[in-house]
Design an enzyme around this catalytic site. Structure first.
Site, PDB file in Angstrom:
ATOM      1  CG  HIS A 153      17.367  34.894 -41.003  1.00 45.60           C
ATOM      2  ND1 HIS A 153      17.355  36.107 -40.173  1.00 45.60           N
ATOM      3  CD2 HIS A 153      15.835  35.851 -40.959  1.00 45.60           C
ATOM      4  CE1 HIS A 153      16.873  36.602 -39.955  1.00 45.60           C
ATOM      5  NE2 HIS A 153      15.890  36.637 -40.260  1.00 45.60           N
ATOM      6  CG  ASP A 191      21.130  34.298 -44.019  1.00 49.21           C
ATOM      7  OD1 ASP A 191      20.111  34.619 -43.963  1.00 49.21           O
ATOM      8  OD2 ASP A 191      22.794  35.004 -43.962  1.00 49.21           O
ATOM      9  CG  HIS A 192      21.320  31.409 -41.833  1.00 49.30           C
ATOM     10  ND1 HIS A 192      22.613  30.845 -40.422  1.00 49.30           N
ATOM     11  CD2 HIS A 192      21.042  32.852 -41.754  1.00 49.30           C
ATOM     12  CE1 HIS A 192      22.839  32.018 -40.627  1.00 49.30           C
ATOM     13  NE2 HIS A 192      22.751  32.805 -41.022  1.00 49.30           N
ATOM     14  CG  HIS A 206      18.975  32.236 -37.576  1.00 47.45           C
ATOM     15  ND1 HIS A 206      19.960  32.068 -37.465  1.00 47.45           N
ATOM     16  CD2 HIS A 206      18.203  33.596 -38.170  1.00 47.45           C
ATOM     17  CE1 HIS A 206      20.304  32.928 -38.452  1.00 47.45           C
ATOM     18  NE2 HIS A 206      19.469  33.770 -38.619  1.00 47.45           N
TER      19      HIS A 206
END
Ligand SMILES: [Zn+2]
Length: 297
Positions: A85, A87-88, A83
């Site tokens: 976000h 932090d990804h 996904h």
């Protein structure tokens, strides 16, 4: 949202390549926080002839270098994001540019902006070369990763199943240290519950989450998470039954001893439950000067 355990004592394996099983390595990013536990865990699937990189993480030079060092010269055949976000997915673009690798996986997010900064935690720059639909596969030498659409934490969330070993990369849908945070408007509790049920009906051998330790008894954990959410829902119905209230007034009774920094996440989680209850005709809200007041319907 329910913290199950604090982070392990340091040192953490930040930047190191850890071999988890013949086809899977893990590299921890240097972004620990109350929301990310010890940091985002990037997974590398495959061997010398070609790999996939799952959840490349935040765009930090040290982490991109650590991924490349773990890959050790093997061709990167796919950069796959569960996904978008922040932090990804942000490291996907620099990793793709430096290694001529395609970005494959979740769809870019189209957010329903019905409130200020609804899109703040999302990576707006994410631009995939190929979007995987539920059930579609990406293959390399000796490995096949199949997408499992699991909306709830975000609407575009995918898990990836490694067919050769039975492992499932669960992103933030299932985390190894806490239940997932559901943030409306994109986060959706009804979808999340359906996505938990979807995993409960599978027979994965192990979960590799983006945050926290691997899960060796997946169905048991998922069953516990479904039960936890039902308990939360029952608490919310009971508290509204005692007295109609605004969202912050649910928190003290529901989250005893909560880390103060996680109060906003707890409030969003309660809101996600309330919206779900409202859609099911079990809760109603009325506007007030201090925000919506919720009551049983
Ligand atoms: Zn997330």
């Amino acid at each position: 949202m329910q913290a199950m355990a604090g982070p392990p004592p340091k040192p953490w394996p930040t930047g190191l390549s850890e071999q988890l099983e013949p086809l899977v390595r893990r590299v921890l990013a240097p972004n620990p926080s109350p929301y990310t536990y010890t940091g985002t865990q990037t997974y590398i699937v495959g061997g010398r002839e070609g790999v996939a990189v799952i959840d490349p993480g935040p765009d930090e030079g040290d982490h991109v270098a650590a991924i490349e060092s773990a890959v050790d010269g093997a061709p990167i055949l796919a950069i796959m994001c569960t996904h978008t976000h922040r932090d990804h997915s942000p490291a996907a673009a620099p990793l793709a540019a430096r290694n001529s690798a395609p970005i494959v996986g979740c769809a870019p997010l189209i957010i329903r902006t019905d409130r200020p900064r609804a899109d703040a935690p999302f990576d707006q720059s994410y631009a995939p070369d190929r979007v995987m639909e539920d059930g579609e596969a990406m293959s390399g030498p000796g490995w096949t990763l199949r997408a499992v659409h699991t909306p709830g934490h975000t609407s575009n969330h995918l898990c990836f199943a490694l067919e050769e070993s039975g492992a499932l990369f669960t992103g933030d849908h299932i985390m190894g240290w806490s239940t997932s945070v559901i943030v409306p408007p994109d986060g959706d509790m009804s979808d999340y519950m359906a996505s938990l049920q979807k995993l409960y009906e599978r027979e994965d051998s192990v979960f590799y989450p983006a945050h926290g330790p691997q899960v060796d008894r997946p169905r048991q954990l998922v069953r516990g998470m479904i039960g936890h959410r039902r308990q939360r829902e029952a608490q919310i119905l009971r508290l509204m039954g005692e007295q109609p209230r605004a969202i912050p007034a649910f928190i003290p009774a529901m989250y005893k001893g909560l880390d103060e920094r996680l109060i906003p996440a707890a409030e969003m989680s309660v809101e996600a439950h309330l919206i779900d209850l409202e859609q099911r005709g079990l809760a109603a809200r009325s506007a007030s000067d201090t925000g919506d007041i919720w009551q049983t319907n």
